[in-house]
Enzyme design. Sequence first.
Site, PDB file in Angstrom:
ATOM      1  CE  LYS A  92      -2.473  11.030   6.256  1.00 55.80           C
ATOM      2  NZ  LYS A  92      -1.348  10.060   6.154  1.00 55.80           N
ATOM      3  CD  GLU A 146     -13.126   1.817  -3.616  1.00 55.43           C
ATOM      4  OE1 GLU A 146     -13.024   0.573  -3.571  1.00 55.43           O
ATOM      5  OE2 GLU A 146     -13.917   2.395  -4.370  1.00 55.43           O
ATOM      6  CB  CYS A 181      -6.758  -3.729  -2.505  1.00 54.12           C
ATOM      7  SG  CYS A 181      -7.105  -2.987  -4.101  1.00 54.12           S
ATOM      8  CD  GLU A 231      -5.724  -6.641   2.852  1.00 54.93           C
ATOM      9  OE1 GLU A 231      -5.821  -5.845   3.796  1.00 54.93           O
ATOM     10  OE2 GLU A 231      -5.957  -6.333   1.663  1.00 54.93           O
TER      11      GLU A 231
HETATM   12  P1  NAD Z   1      -3.916   2.253   6.310  1.00 58.38           P
HETATM   13  O1  NAD Z   1      -5.364   2.119   6.591  1.00 58.38           O
HETATM   14  O2  NAD Z   1      -2.950   1.906   7.370  1.00 58.38           O
HETATM   15  O3  NAD Z   1      -3.555   3.742   5.868  1.00 58.38           O
HETATM   16  C1  NAD Z   1      -4.180   4.367   4.774  1.00 58.38           C
HETATM   17  C2  NAD Z   1      -4.177   5.857   4.987  1.00 58.38           C
HETATM   18  O4  NAD Z   1      -4.998   6.170   6.107  1.00 58.38           O
HETATM   19  C3  NAD Z   1      -2.809   6.461   5.292  1.00 58.38           C
HETATM   20  O5  NAD Z   1      -2.687   7.700   4.639  1.00 58.38           O
HETATM   21  C4  NAD Z   1      -2.858   6.653   6.797  1.00 58.38           C
HETATM   22  O6  NAD Z   1      -2.011   7.670   7.269  1.00 58.38           O
HETATM   23  C5  NAD Z   1      -4.305   7.035   6.992  1.00 58.38           C
HETATM   24  N1  NAD Z   1      -4.839   6.816   8.347  1.00 58.38           N
HETATM   25  C6  NAD Z   1      -4.488   5.867   9.257  1.00 58.38           C
HETATM   26  N2  NAD Z   1      -5.225   5.998  10.377  1.00 58.38           N
HETATM   27  C7  NAD Z   1      -6.066   7.041  10.173  1.00 58.38           C
HETATM   28  C8  NAD Z   1      -7.067   7.666  10.965  1.00 58.38           C
HETATM   29  N3  NAD Z   1      -7.361   7.240  12.204  1.00 58.38           N
HETATM   30  N4  NAD Z   1      -7.749   8.707  10.437  1.00 58.38           N
HETATM   31  C9  NAD Z   1      -7.477   9.146   9.201  1.00 58.38           C
HETATM   32  N5  NAD Z   1      -6.534   8.602   8.403  1.00 58.38           N
HETATM   33  C10 NAD Z   1      -5.831   7.553   8.877  1.00 58.38           C
HETATM   34  O7  NAD Z   1      -3.666   1.399   4.978  1.00 58.38           O
HETATM   35  P2  NAD Z   1      -2.269   1.059   4.293  1.00 58.38           P
HETATM   36  O8  NAD Z   1      -1.549   0.095   5.166  1.00 58.38           O
HETATM   37  O9  NAD Z   1      -1.620   2.331   3.904  1.00 58.38           O
HETATM   38  O10 NAD Z   1      -2.760   0.346   2.951  1.00 58.38           O
HETATM   39  C11 NAD Z   1      -2.968  -1.014   2.818  1.00 58.38           C
HETATM   40  C12 NAD Z   1      -4.443  -1.325   2.870  1.00 58.38           C
HETATM   41  O11 NAD Z   1      -5.130  -0.621   1.835  1.00 58.38           O
HETATM   42  C13 NAD Z   1      -4.749  -2.801   2.614  1.00 58.38           C
HETATM   43  O12 NAD Z   1      -5.712  -3.232   3.530  1.00 58.38           O
HETATM   44  C14 NAD Z   1      -5.324  -2.796   1.198  1.00 58.38           C
HETATM   45  O13 NAD Z   1      -6.170  -3.879   0.902  1.00 58.38           O
HETATM   46  C15 NAD Z   1      -6.044  -1.491   1.173  1.00 58.38           C
HETATM   47  N6  NAD Z   1      -6.270  -1.049  -0.206  1.00 58.38           N
HETATM   48  C16 NAD Z   1      -7.552  -1.100  -0.699  1.00 58.38           C
HETATM   49  C17 NAD Z   1      -7.804  -0.727  -2.018  1.00 58.38           C
HETATM   50  C18 NAD Z   1      -9.201  -0.765  -2.580  1.00 58.38           C
HETATM   51  O14 NAD Z   1      -9.438  -0.115  -3.586  1.00 58.38           O
HETATM   52  N7  NAD Z   1     -10.141  -1.477  -1.987  1.00 58.38           N
HETATM   53  C19 NAD Z   1      -6.750  -0.297  -2.830  1.00 58.38           C
HETATM   54  C20 NAD Z   1      -5.468  -0.250  -2.287  1.00 58.38           C
HETATM   55  C21 NAD Z   1      -5.243  -0.621  -0.966  1.00 58.38           C
END
Ligand code: NAD
Length: 504
Positions: free
Chosen positions: A179, A254, A288, A386
């Site tokens: 997804k 992550e 991230c 963040e």
């Molecule tokens: P997000 O959490 O908003 O979304 C990530 C994914 O989760 C999307 O596909 C979204 O549709 C899905 N999602 C959202 N709510 C959900 C739910 N209730 N159940 C299941 N899936 C759900 O994150 P984002 O805004 O897309 O990405 C940015 C974030 O990702 C930042 O906080 C960044 O630090 C983090 N990030 C972490 C790493 C790492 O390896 N630690 C790497 C890249 C990004």
Amino acid sequence: MAGKIGNVLHYINGEFVEGASGNYFENVNPFTNEIINEVTEGWKEDIDAAVRAAKEAFDNGPWRTMSVQERMTYILRIADLIEKYAEEISYLESLDTGLPISQTKKQAARAAENFRFYAEMVKSRMVGEAYHVDGQFLNYTIYKPVGVAGLITPWNAPFMLETWKVAPALATGNTVVLKPAEWSPLTANKLAEIIHEAGLPQGVFNVVHGFGETAGASLVAHPDVRLISFTGETTTGSEIIKNSADTLKKTSMELGGKSPVIVFADADVEKALDAVVWGIFSFNGERCTANSRLFLEKSIYDSFVEKLKERVNNISIGDPMDPATEVGPLIHRKHWETVMNYIEIAKQEGAEVYSADVPEELKKGNFVPPTLLLNCHNSMKVAQEEIFGPVMAVMPFETEEEVIRMANDVKYGLAAYVWTNDIKRGHRVAQSIESGMAWVNSQNVRDLRIPFGGTKYSGIGREGGHYSFDFYTEVQVIHVSIGDHSIPKFGKIKQHSAASAQRG
Ligand code: NAD
């Protein structure tokens, strides 16, 4: 490369299909805020169909039972095809996310490497243990795929992060439902096309597009999905852990970061400057592991800040498709608003805000100027939360103890960077920081063999290297009797217990 991009469909059971609801959502170009195309919106019915296909492919298909050699032939074919389409992939990624094309090109190359790496790892490193126990038993372990793997990914480095999960999940024999993030569907769709062309058996790999609260949540709740690998925001991770509890899924998290970079006065200042600037402004600051908190030893604070300002003024802000662009527009207008709001908060909190200029002609895009928040205090919101944009909080420090305390005084624990020419201090400080990863005298460069992940609110578990095997497999132990060990003979002779003797 430019031209009309078709609408995006799900990829379920080897076919590109429209979602059951017939609804589509718009996919917007962050450089122009014009609509690129429309994406079929997945709901529970679509997740159910994808999981059904993946379960059938896992239970009855040849994927998990075929020889490793044969499975790896498919995996290597995917790597070859990613290389073949690398230019198109980087174009789609830049179009969809606003990431500069010079940076998405490297990500496409890295994505192919992810598949090659896991093909090699499965052959050479998926080894079990064996114990010869007192001549009576042979105990040995084997690694088995878990089943249907649910993979949920963010928009900040979509193709790289998707392949980073898909490659080990498939190589170890699982089947997959991906997804992808709703703001960056294009390269996930390209991955489905590539996997289709590679000829994987039907149902082994599936993609359902849609929103987190609906499609994502349905994947998390599905009883036939055995694990969820998630990369995204900390709050979403926490929600997913709660929602996966009823079906007792394995989860890998992550999550977000607010990583410190510490520069001591004895450091190679020019190199530290290169690393600090790259670490916060590459990937448009949507990284991230970005060094979003800079701690400078007091004696070099002023001179380092002067150099930083010079760099910020010189950064090339522009069209993500221009190879010279260093910083492009942020992914979405909503995210742009969040980041711009943090800059306002910084002003209210008393930080000195120093920003580059965004040229007038770019203002239709989601451009946030590269920004320094100077003279911050560690307790400010902008030094603790963040921001996920090209914005860095800068703070002075006087002693090693003080900076370690400040670096750790944050809820996150993903990455850390230490700059010093005192080798003992380099190790000492890096080891004192509460983070999953730390670099000494380096920016974030990684070898695929090492673990990746964070502590505290930055995540649970590690991915990468053989750590991914722990997650994407179940270890089973087989105990084999090879001697003549004794077995208790319950029920062979009628024994009279003290109680029954008394009764008698
Ligand atoms: P997000 O959490 O908003 O979304 C990530 C994914 O989760 C999307 O596909 C979204 O549709 C899905 N999602 C959202 N709510 C959900 C739910 N209730 N159940 C299941 N899936 C759900 O994150 P984002 O805004 O897309 O990405 C940015 C974030 O990702 C930042 O906080 C960044 O630090 C983090 N990030 C972490 C790493 C790492 O390896 N630690 C790497 C890249 C990004």
